[in-house]
Design an enzyme around this catalytic site. Sequence first.
Site, mmCIF file in Angstrom:
data_model
loop_
_atom_site.group_PDB
_atom_site.id
_atom_site.type_symbol
_atom_site.label_atom_id
_atom_site.label_comp_id
_atom_site.label_asym_id
_atom_site.label_seq_id
_atom_site.Cartn_x
_atom_site.Cartn_y
_atom_site.Cartn_z
ATOM 1 N N ASP A 79 4.786 -8.786 -2.026
ATOM 2 C CA ASP A 79 6.206 -9.069 -2.172
ATOM 3 C C ASP A 79 6.321 -10.433 -2.861
ATOM 4 O O ASP A 79 5.364 -11.229 -2.857
ATOM 5 C CB ASP A 79 6.855 -9.103 -0.790
ATOM 6 N N ASP A 81 9.652 -12.827 -3.002
ATOM 7 C CA ASP A 81 10.463 -13.841 -2.339
ATOM 8 C C ASP A 81 9.994 -14.062 -0.901
ATOM 9 O O ASP A 81 9.849 -13.112 -0.123
ATOM 10 C CB ASP A 81 11.931 -13.421 -2.343
#
Length: 280
Positions: A79, A81
């Site tokens: 991922d 953020d």
Amino acid sequence: MNLVLQGVGDCKARLERIAALTASDHLTWLGDNAVRCEGFAFSTALCQTIEVAAQAAQLDTTYSIGLHKMSDYKLLAMDMDSTLITIECIDEIADMQGLKAEVAAITEAAMRGELDFAASLTRRVALLAGLDASALARVYEERLRLSPGAERMLKAVRKAGLKTLLVSGGFTYFTERLQQRLGLDYTHANQLEIVDGKLTGKVVGGIVDAEEKKRTVERVCAELGIAPSQAIVMGDGANDLKMMGVSGMSVAFRAKPVVRDQANVALNFVGLDGILPLLT
């Protein structure tokens, strides 16, 4: 049962103290900041004692029945953020509109799994309508920082021959720049619509939600000719759980409780390179 304890800074004394609780007669030091306690007699009561003591000592704990090697894996999927990078990009973009608090509250609820991700993203992006697109460059240049240990982790996995995938519910503006900067093999994210130099408050095409993240991991694995069980998947929010669920090793990094509870590995104190002592 095996247990890897990890910390940051001058933590050897803390590691020794918590390791002693296992009564293991076989300790393997994995550098100065990690130790593996091998073959100790696991029990629920002992685990609870270790967890409380390790949390107080700011040490991460990872239990395993056997030993894992980097060679067991062929893909690292991350991922973006609050995982590969320290910020939530949409919150920082919203700050340029004076709406950070409002957007950040929605982001936080979505990451805890309290809101539908796609609906929450649509709602948040709509608040950005009319913002000059130059705000994206400001966020990238002024606020975006890599999470601790990111570059060391990526160097190690590349050396071991793993491919890398950055799959994000964030935006292509940032994933594309990080791909070039870090030499990532694959990226997939949402595309913000920009007309006449301004954000329209819409996303182009479908939204990269939890299901799309999982499909992306599976698609890249298929392209590489590997099983999803040969992938390491790292994330922090509820929208990462589906892609983590198909992986061979799921890693919760500074994650929400719902993610920590379901992951194979939870890194709360050490950096992203905390996966490396687990794969030696």
